[in-house]
Scaffold this motif. Sequence first.
Motif, mmCIF file in Angstrom:
data_model
loop_
_atom_site.group_PDB
_atom_site.id
_atom_site.type_symbol
_atom_site.label_atom_id
_atom_site.label_comp_id
_atom_site.label_asym_id
_atom_site.label_seq_id
_atom_site.Cartn_x
_atom_site.Cartn_y
_atom_site.Cartn_z
ATOM 1 N N VAL A 217 7.859 1.039 -3.099
ATOM 2 C CA VAL A 217 8.589 1.714 -2.187
ATOM 3 C C VAL A 217 7.866 2.813 -1.538
ATOM 4 C CG1 VAL A 217 10.782 3.035 -1.907
ATOM 5 C CG2 VAL A 217 10.727 0.945 -3.417
ATOM 6 N N ARG A 218 7.283 3.635 -2.390
ATOM 7 C CA ARG A 218 6.496 4.780 -1.971
ATOM 8 C C ARG A 218 5.454 4.506 -0.919
ATOM 9 N NH1 ARG A 218 5.355 8.634 -7.298
ATOM 10 N NH2 ARG A 218 7.498 8.925 -7.621
ATOM 11 N N VAL A 219 4.745 3.371 -1.423
ATOM 12 C CA VAL A 219 3.697 2.762 -0.380
ATOM 13 C C VAL A 219 4.305 2.353 0.994
ATOM 14 C CG1 VAL A 219 2.009 1.140 0.145
ATOM 15 C CG2 VAL A 219 2.332 2.067 -2.335
ATOM 16 N N THR A 220 5.342 1.717 0.947
ATOM 17 C CA THR A 220 6.161 1.327 2.117
ATOM 18 C C THR A 220 6.591 2.395 2.929
ATOM 19 O OG1 THR A 220 6.947 -0.698 1.075
ATOM 20 C CG2 THR A 220 8.111 0.135 3.013
ATOM 21 N N VAL B 103 5.197 5.635 2.947
ATOM 22 C CA VAL B 103 4.060 6.129 3.541
ATOM 23 C C VAL B 103 3.326 5.451 4.740
ATOM 24 C CG1 VAL B 103 1.663 6.625 3.054
ATOM 25 C CG2 VAL B 103 3.197 7.417 1.600
ATOM 26 N N LEU B 104 3.478 3.955 4.724
ATOM 27 C CA LEU B 104 2.985 3.164 5.890
ATOM 28 C C LEU B 104 3.739 3.508 6.961
ATOM 29 C CD1 LEU B 104 2.047 -0.179 4.127
ATOM 30 C CD2 LEU B 104 0.460 1.379 5.309
ATOM 31 N N ALA B 105 5.014 3.498 6.753
ATOM 32 C CA ALA B 105 5.989 3.522 8.118
ATOM 33 C C ALA B 105 5.963 4.998 8.769
ATOM 34 C CB ALA B 105 7.581 3.517 7.310
ATOM 35 N N ILE B 106 5.755 6.072 7.733
ATOM 36 C CA ILE B 106 5.469 7.500 8.464
ATOM 37 C C ILE B 106 4.229 7.464 9.013
ATOM 38 C CG2 ILE B 106 5.108 9.731 7.557
ATOM 39 C CD1 ILE B 106 6.998 9.379 5.454
ATOM 40 N N ILE B 107 3.295 6.708 8.490
ATOM 41 C CA ILE B 107 1.798 6.812 9.273
ATOM 42 C C ILE B 107 2.045 6.068 10.520
ATOM 43 C CG2 ILE B 107 -0.323 6.082 9.174
ATOM 44 C CD1 ILE B 107 -0.290 6.235 6.110
ATOM 45 N N MET B 108 2.778 4.946 10.594
ATOM 46 C CA MET B 108 3.012 4.218 11.886
ATOM 47 C C MET B 108 3.766 5.146 13.012
ATOM 48 S SD MET B 108 3.234 0.286 10.610
ATOM 49 C CE MET B 108 4.645 0.411 9.704
ATOM 50 N N GLU B 109 4.677 6.072 12.505
ATOM 51 C CA GLU B 109 5.509 6.785 13.264
ATOM 52 C C GLU B 109 4.444 7.549 13.921
ATOM 53 O OE1 GLU B 109 9.422 6.563 14.033
ATOM 54 O OE2 GLU B 109 8.255 4.944 14.349
ATOM 55 N N ILE B 110 3.647 8.377 13.239
ATOM 56 C CA ILE B 110 2.876 9.486 13.585
ATOM 57 C C ILE B 110 1.967 9.129 14.536
ATOM 58 C CG2 ILE B 110 1.367 11.298 12.606
ATOM 59 C CD1 ILE B 110 2.804 11.560 10.044
#
Length: 202
Positions: A159-162, A164-171
């Motif tokens: 879950v944590r990796v998912t 983080v990936l979502a946040i990175i894509m948004e940023i």
Amino acid sequence: MTLTSTLLPHRRAIIASIVLVLITLAVLFAMDRPPICECGYVSLWYGDINSSGNSQHLSDWYTPSHIIHGMLFYGLGWLLFVKLGLGAKDGGQPVARWSFTLAIALEAAWEIVENTPMVIDRYRSVTVNFGYAGDSIINSLADLAWMSFGFYLALKLPVRVTVVLAIIMEIVAAMVVRDNLTLNVIMLVWPFEAIREWQGMG
């Protein structure tokens, strides 16, 4: 049974998902959406969000939003069928294994609604994408595939990796094209002139 196997679609769920995709394809054709970009070719990547080719090809700066859709829909399936325990068994199988079919249904519904004149006009009036003309059919099908990829990532990754990936894509999307899933939702539902002005500076 592990969480991953609980939400892993079974054969019937996969078949139902394929049927939903085919129905979506038929509806988009009935809506007279262009099969491919009117430019006459299909690109794997198209990066100019302010041109007529936006949302016409296989991937673009809105692709991360659809990947995140898949992650969110996975989370919705977990919340409904695992956390809240809605439904129990379907022929001996956990109802949770229909989560992917639910995700396809939600994404397909959005692809159809997104290409209605009302929503297209809404995009034009409240966002900087004043030239937006809707999606090509191949772009809509690609969006369904990208959502499925996001669901798969959420299925396989911690879950944590998912998250983080979502946040990175948004940023990254916000930094490069001044738009992302969060801003898209805000501008469609409750537009802010300050955000519109900031996006127009890009």
